[in-house]
Design an enzyme around this catalytic site. Structure first.
Site, PDB file in Angstrom:
ATOM      1  N   SER A 105      12.516  19.615   8.225  1.00 45.18           N
ATOM      2  CA  SER A 105      13.369  18.818   7.845  1.00 45.18           C
ATOM      3  C   SER A 105      13.251  17.644   8.099  1.00 45.18           C
ATOM      4  O   SER A 105      12.375  17.022   8.277  1.00 45.18           O
ATOM      5  CB  SER A 105      14.451  18.782   6.887  1.00 45.18           C
ATOM      6  OG  SER A 105      15.351  17.863   5.813  1.00 45.18           O
ATOM      7  N   ASP A 230      10.216  22.557  -3.803  1.00 42.36           N
ATOM      8  CA  ASP A 230      11.042  21.701  -2.303  1.00 42.36           C
ATOM      9  C   ASP A 230      11.462  20.399  -3.587  1.00 42.36           C
ATOM     10  O   ASP A 230      11.476  19.484  -3.630  1.00 42.36           O
ATOM     11  CB  ASP A 230      10.526  21.209  -1.339  1.00 42.36           C
ATOM     12  CG  ASP A 230      11.751  20.871  -0.036  1.00 42.36           C
ATOM     13  OD1 ASP A 230      12.427  20.884  -0.765  1.00 42.36           O
ATOM     14  OD2 ASP A 230      11.231  21.351   0.688  1.00 42.36           O
ATOM     15  N   HIS A 259      13.108  24.245  -0.176  1.00 39.68           N
ATOM     16  CA  HIS A 259      13.570  23.679   1.483  1.00 39.68           C
ATOM     17  C   HIS A 259      13.758  24.839   2.827  1.00 39.68           C
ATOM     18  O   HIS A 259      13.953  24.343   3.181  1.00 39.68           O
ATOM     19  CB  HIS A 259      14.691  22.206   1.145  1.00 39.68           C
ATOM     20  CG  HIS A 259      14.553  21.365   2.040  1.00 39.68           C
ATOM     21  ND1 HIS A 259      13.433  20.632   2.249  1.00 39.68           N
ATOM     22  CD2 HIS A 259      15.191  20.719   2.876  1.00 39.68           C
ATOM     23  CE1 HIS A 259      13.373  19.629   3.433  1.00 39.68           C
ATOM     24  NE2 HIS A 259      14.603  19.719   3.846  1.00 39.68           N
TER      25      HIS A 259
END
Length: 282
Positions: A105, A230, A259
């Site tokens: 991320s 996601d 995610h």
């Protein structure tokens, strides 16, 4: 042990300066992997990568970003340049070379900035899991596919009103339906253990940083792993454009991946990391 009571001189900490010590763990022996955590998360998020990969013959190093987890919160340094320098401090302190950097991320931006700021002399390759900072998030005249600044500011205002509620409203989409309450609570506890000041500052930095030129200059092999479900970092906004911007990148799309696929798809993520590293470290 809380951030207020840690002893930076004890094993498991790397002193960056008089105000900042970073907590790390170093498991296993063999080809080194260095794990960088997602925004507000810490090294614990990588438990289900580090434990099996260490058992499989890799050296797995993970650390808590400044203001996160067990690391200190100096109240400053919440920018990509400083975070890249922190990564260099970890690599130097542990004597690491020919490493594969694995980032989730927000950490995609840290890895890119590290390579543009410190070069690739220590780095054999990079794995970006659900990248969320790259290539460029903000909608501008030359980036019409980006997101409007008002969306980021609204999110930050929501965080400053009640970060626990901010987390709760996004939990199911982060992991996907069917994830246990225990796993969600584990993740929320990690996030709430981060400095709110750091969380807000890094959100703003992420919003305004354009990595497009830096990505184009990266010359090491890269693997991008991204889920097509996601909600935090949509594939077509971050994952695919990041892979397209990297000269030596392979994109693997996880059907149904969210995610949080480092947990919900841990075995597949681990297998892809292992295959990538063995290919480029041979």
């Amino acid at each position: 042990m809380t951030r207020d009571t840690f002893n930076a001189r004890q094993p498991g900490y790397i002193n960056v300066d008089d105000d900042t010590a970073l907590h790390y763990r170093d498991w296993g022996d063999g080809v080194p992997l260095v794990f960088l955590s997602g925004w507000t998360l810490n090294a614990d998020m990588w438990n289900y990568q580090c434990a099996p990969l260490a058992a499989a013959g890799f050296r797995c190093v993970a650390y808590d970003r400044r203001g996160h987890g067990r690391s200190s919160d100096p109240g400053r340094g919440y920018d990509y340049d400083t975070l890249a320098d922190d990564l260099e401090a970890v690599l130097a302190a542990r004597g690491l070379a020919r490493v594969t950097l694995v980032g989730h991320s927000f950490a995609s931006g840290e890895i890119v900035r590290y390579l543009s700021r410190h070069g690739s002399r220590r780095v054999a390759g990079v794995v970006l899991v659900s990248p969320a900072s790259t290539p460029c998030l903000l909608k501008t005249a030359d980036n019409p596919g980006g997101l409007d600044a008002s969306l980021f500011e609204a999110s930050i205002e929501e965080m400053l009103t009640s970060f626990p509620d901010w987390i709760s409203r996004r939990a199911e989409a982060y992991f996907g339906p069917g994830t246990s309450h225990t796993v969600i609570q584990w993740t929320a506890d990690m996030m709430l253990g981060a400095s709110l000041h750091a969380a807000v500052q890094l959100s703003r930095v992420q919003m305004v940083t354009d990595f497009r030129r830096e990505l184009a200059a990266i010359d090491v092999p890269a693997l991008v792993l991204h889920g097509d479900c996601d909600a935090s970092a949509p594939l077509e906004i971050t994952g695919r454009p990041t892979a397209d911007a990297l000269e030596h990148a392979t994109l693997k799309v996880y059907e149904g991946g969210t995610h949080g696929m480092y947990f919900n798809h841990a075995a597949r993520v681990n297998g892809d990391i292992r295959e990538f590293v063995k290919r480029w470290q041979a």
